[in-house]
Design a protein around this motif. Structure first.
Motif, PDB file in Angstrom:
ATOM      1  N   UNK A  22       0.814  -1.211   0.000  1.00 47.10           N
ATOM      2  CA  UNK A  22       0.000   0.000   0.000  1.00 47.10           C
ATOM      3  C   UNK A  22       0.846   1.260   0.000  1.00 47.10           C
ATOM      4  N   UNK A  23       1.918   1.243   0.774  1.00 48.55           N
ATOM      5  CA  UNK A  23       2.830   2.395   0.801  1.00 48.55           C
ATOM      6  C   UNK A  23       3.482   2.604  -0.562  1.00 48.55           C
ATOM      7  N   UNK A  24       3.907   1.496  -1.172  1.00 48.76           N
ATOM      8  CA  UNK A  24       4.555   1.595  -2.485  1.00 48.76           C
ATOM      9  C   UNK A  24       3.597   2.160  -3.531  1.00 48.76           C
ATOM     10  N   UNK A  25       2.359   1.685  -3.526  1.00 46.32           N
ATOM     11  CA  UNK A  25       1.369   2.191  -4.479  1.00 46.32           C
ATOM     12  C   UNK A  25       1.076   3.671  -4.226  1.00 46.32           C
ATOM     13  N   UNK A  26       1.058   4.066  -2.945  1.00 41.71           N
ATOM     14  CA  UNK A  26       0.846   5.471  -2.637  1.00 41.71           C
ATOM     15  C   UNK A  26       1.972   6.351  -3.148  1.00 41.71           C
ATOM     16  N   UNK A  27       3.207   5.874  -3.018  1.00 45.50           N
ATOM     17  CA  UNK A  27       4.354   6.629  -3.520  1.00 45.50           C
ATOM     18  C   UNK A  27       4.283   6.770  -5.042  1.00 45.50           C
ATOM     19  N   UNK A  28       3.953   5.672  -5.717  1.00 43.73           N
ATOM     20  CA  UNK A  28       3.872   5.718  -7.177  1.00 43.73           C
ATOM     21  C   UNK A  28       2.734   6.625  -7.640  1.00 43.73           C
ATOM     22  N   UNK A  29       1.606   6.561  -6.928  1.00 43.02           N
ATOM     23  CA  UNK A  29       0.496   7.464  -7.269  1.00 43.02           C
ATOM     24  C   UNK A  29       0.911   8.923  -7.083  1.00 43.02           C
ATOM     25  N   UNK A  30       1.617   9.214  -6.001  1.00 41.96           N
ATOM     26  CA  UNK A  30       2.076  10.570  -5.766  1.00 41.96           C
ATOM     27  C   UNK A  30       3.034  11.044  -6.844  1.00 41.96           C
ATOM     28  N   UNK A  31       3.973  10.167  -7.244  1.00 45.34           N
ATOM     29  CA  UNK A  31       4.913  10.533  -8.302  1.00 45.34           C
ATOM     30  C   UNK A  31       4.193  10.766  -9.618  1.00 45.34           C
ATOM     31  N   UNK A  32       3.211   9.902  -9.920  1.00 47.09           N
ATOM     32  CA  UNK A  32       2.455  10.055 -11.161  1.00 47.09           C
ATOM     33  C   UNK A  32       1.665  11.357 -11.172  1.00 47.09           C
ATOM     34  N   UNK A  33       1.053  11.689 -10.040  1.00 45.79           N
ATOM     35  CA  UNK A  33       0.237  12.898  -9.965  1.00 45.79           C
ATOM     36  C   UNK A  33       1.095  14.156 -10.074  1.00 45.79           C
ATOM     37  N   UNK A  34       2.200  14.176  -9.341  1.00 46.83           N
ATOM     38  CA  UNK A  34       3.074  15.352  -9.379  1.00 46.83           C
ATOM     39  C   UNK A  34       3.643  15.552 -10.780  1.00 46.83           C
ATOM     40  N   UNK A  35       4.103  14.469 -11.407  1.00 41.39           N
ATOM     41  CA  UNK A  35       4.681  14.598 -12.747  1.00 41.39           C
ATOM     42  C   UNK A  35       3.624  15.036 -13.763  1.00 41.39           C
TER      43      UNK A  35
END
Length: 318
Positions: A22-35
């Protein structure tokens, strides 16, 4: 200790793995959103793709064909919907699926990172061991001085210096290009300089601390020689922080390859990222950012799992 505290302390490995995922998916979602949103602040890609004398009608037609006229929220949701299928859209500059463009450059970046990691391990581990065993002596001073220089020197400057010496003056290695082992040597060394300094310094500190422990003194009292003490007991117990840093450095080697690939004209994802930013290729920039973020997440997960192998007292289910 209460029953609730006991349950929390002895959380099942399945729940721990689910929490990490869950933490990993949250990090990837955050990176995708910011980019996604940040790259759109760089300007309109239509202005880059069309000649300066293009009419407003031509710009509107191209913007519609690229889907850039749709509401921003719609574009964002479509982008997120394609991520599980590795569908990053179509490159605005190359007019190819982003996944194909990315995979074409991936082998070069992985080769460069692997070469830099090999250089890091081959130089940093012996240097750290020598510095720890010869603490306070000339060899230790030399290692620490080299470490300080390596951590203080910008990688692009190291690359330029290596090119001037080995490619221009000595003419023993190529200055740029890709395809052979000779082309890999200078970029790999350039990328590894900082990592060598970090790993060697941490290994020295960790090994000095371990060698002063009671169990090391007991092993020496039983007649175990210096080599046996270091390799049988010292390195394994000093390896936990070193493994953590090496894991982080793997991600840094991939991310830090951007400048190195530019200096040596290395056709990897780092150089592709710079080109994508210059061309305002939104889908390609988003994919490269996600690649680097996913690399960091995966490496950190592997580092966590390796702890229990290196030290049975460490449980990944905590």
């Amino acid at each position: 200790m209460s029953e609730l505290a006991i349950r929390r302390r002895h959380r099942s490995p399945l729940r721990a793995a689910a929490a990490r995922l869950g933490t990993a998916l949250g990090v990837l979602w955050g990176a995708a959103t910011v980019s996604f949103f940040l790259v759109r602040l760089s300007g309109d890609p239509v202005k880059t793709l069309l000649p300066p004398d293009a009419t407003a009608e031509q710009e509107a037609t191209l913007r519609t064909s690229l889907g850039l006229d749709r509401p921003l929220l719609t574009q964002y949701l479509d982008f997120l919907w394609g991520l599980p299928r590795l569908d990053f859209g179509t490159s605005l500059f190359y007019d190819q699926p982003v996944r194909e463009v990315l995979f074409e450059r991936l082998p070069a970046t992985l080769e460069l990172a692997a070469g830099a990691l090999a250089v890091t391990l081959l130089l940093a581990i012996p240097a750290g061991i020598i510095a720890a065993l010869r603490r306070g002596k000339a060899s230790d001073t030399g290692v620490m001085a080299s470490v300080l220089i390596g951590q203080s020197t910008p990688p692009f400057w190291v690359g330029i210096l290596l090119v001037l010496v080995f490619a221009v003056q000595l003419q023993v290695l190529p200055a740029s290009g890709y395809g052979s082992f000779a082309h890999l040597v200078l970029p790999a060394i350039t990328l590894a300089v900082y990592s060598v300094a970090v790993v060697a310094r941490l290994l020295r500190s960790s090994l000095i601390e371990v060698l002063g422990s009671d169990f090391i003194r007991t092993a020496r009292a039983k007649g175990l020689g210096p080599v046996g003490v270091v390799f049988s007991h010292g390195l394994r117990n000093a390896s936990l922080p070193v493994v953590t840093v090496i894991g982080l450095e793997v991600g840094s080697l991939l991310g830090g390859a951007i400048l190195t690939e530019q200096v040596f004209s290395w056709p990897g994802i780092g150089r592709l990222t710079v080109e994508a930013i210059a061309n305002r290729d939104f889908p390609l920039v988003q994919a490269t950012v996600l690649f680097f973020a996913a690399t960091f997440v995966l490496v950190n997960l592997l580092v966590d799992l390796s702890y229990s192998l290196l030290d049975p007292r460490v449980r990944t289910s905590r």
